[in-house]
Write a protein that holds these residues in place. Structure first.
Motif, PDB file in Angstrom:
ATOM      1  N   ASN A  20      22.143  23.067  13.273  1.00 18.18           N
ATOM      2  CA  ASN A  20      20.720  23.026  12.973  1.00 18.18           C
ATOM      3  C   ASN A  20      20.224  21.619  13.283  1.00 18.18           C
ATOM      4  N   PRO A  21      18.924  21.445  13.342  1.00 17.52           N
ATOM      5  CA  PRO A  21      18.409  20.107  13.657  1.00 17.52           C
ATOM      6  C   PRO A  21      18.650  19.114  12.517  1.00 17.52           C
ATOM      7  N   SER A  22      18.826  17.871  12.893  1.00 17.21           N
ATOM      8  CA  SER A  22      18.883  16.789  11.903  1.00 17.21           C
ATOM      9  C   SER A  22      17.464  16.521  11.403  1.00 17.21           C
ATOM     10  N   LEU A  23      17.366  15.756  10.338  1.00 15.19           N
ATOM     11  CA  LEU A  23      16.041  15.372   9.850  1.00 15.19           C
ATOM     12  C   LEU A  23      15.290  14.591  10.930  1.00 15.19           C
ATOM     13  N   ARG A  24      15.997  13.729  11.647  1.00 19.13           N
ATOM     14  CA  ARG A  24      15.370  12.945  12.729  1.00 19.13           C
ATOM     15  C   ARG A  24      14.854  13.866  13.834  1.00 19.13           C
ATOM     16  N   SER A  25      15.632  14.880  14.180  1.00 18.11           N
ATOM     17  CA  SER A  25      15.174  15.845  15.176  1.00 18.11           C
ATOM     18  C   SER A  25      13.940  16.578  14.662  1.00 18.11           C
ATOM     19  N   GLY A  26      13.934  16.899  13.379  1.00 20.66           N
ATOM     20  CA  GLY A  26      12.774  17.547  12.781  1.00 20.66           C
ATOM     21  C   GLY A  26      11.534  16.675  12.832  1.00 20.66           C
TER      22      GLY A  26
END
Length: 165
Positions: A20-26
C-alpha cells in the motif's frame, strides 16, 4: 491525503504491486515516494531502467518501459502492519480483477507478504513462481524496497535482475 492513481495499460511488460502507499506517497500522489524507500535505486541498479527515475516521474515508466504500478491496498499507512485483514481481502479481489483485465506479461510483487495475501500461500520462494494467479501471467516475488527491510541491498538488486522481461 491524495489518492495514488494506478498506472495501468493492457499488455504491460511488468506490473509492480506493492502492499500500500506510504504516508509520503499519500501526500504526494506518487508511488514509492518515501525517501527511505529504495525502489527507484533498485530498478536502475538491477538494469530495469536506463537511469534512476524518481517518484514524481513514475508515470513515465508506463510509456518508457511498459511498467505499471498498483497496490493490493489503496489506503496509505505508516507501515504495512496497519493494514486490516478485511482491506487485504477486498484488495486481493480487486487486484485479481486488474490482472485479468490488463494481463501484464509479468507481475512483480514488491514484498513476499503481498503475494502471500493474494495467493493465500506461505513459504514462498523469491523469484518466478511455479503457478500463476492468472494463467498466462508470470508471477514474480521480490523483496520489498522499503528501507525497513533488513536484507542487504545488493541481494535485493540481484533478485530484481531475475525478473523475466
Amino acid at each position: 491525503m491524495t489518492s495514488i492513481p494506478d498506472h495501468l495499460a493492457e499488455n504491460m511488460n511488468i506490473l509492480f504491486v506493492g502492499f500500500n502507499p506510504s504516508l509520503r506517497s499519500g501526500e504526494t500522489g506518487h508511488h514509492y515516494a518515501n525517501p527511505h524507500n529504495r525502489f527507484w535505486k533498485i530498478l536502475h541498479e538491477a538494469g530495469l531502467t536506463e537511469r534512476r527515475y524518481n517518484a514524481a516521474e513514475g508515470s513515465k515508466l508506463l510509456a518508457d518501459y511498459g511498467y505499471g504500478f498498483t497496490n493490493i491496498v489503496a489506503r496509505p499507512t505508516r507501515t504495512a502492519a496497519e493494514i486490516t485483514k478485511e482491506e487485504y481481502r477486498e484488495g486481493a479481489a480487486l487486484l485479481k480483477e486488474k490482472l485479468k483485465r490488463y494481463r501484464p506479461k509479468v507481475v512483480c510483487y514488491v514484498g513476499k507478504g503481498v503475494y502471500e495475501q493474494l495467493s493465500d500461500q506461505r513459504d514462498i520462494p523469491w523469484g518466478k513462481q511455479e503457478q500463476s494467479i492468472v494463467p498466462g501471467v508470470i508471477d514474480f516475488v521480490a523483496p520489498s524496497s522499503s528501507g525497513l527491510v533488513r536484507m542487504p541491498l545488493q541481494e535485493i538488486i540481484e533478485i530484481y535482475r531475475q525478473i523475466p522481461i
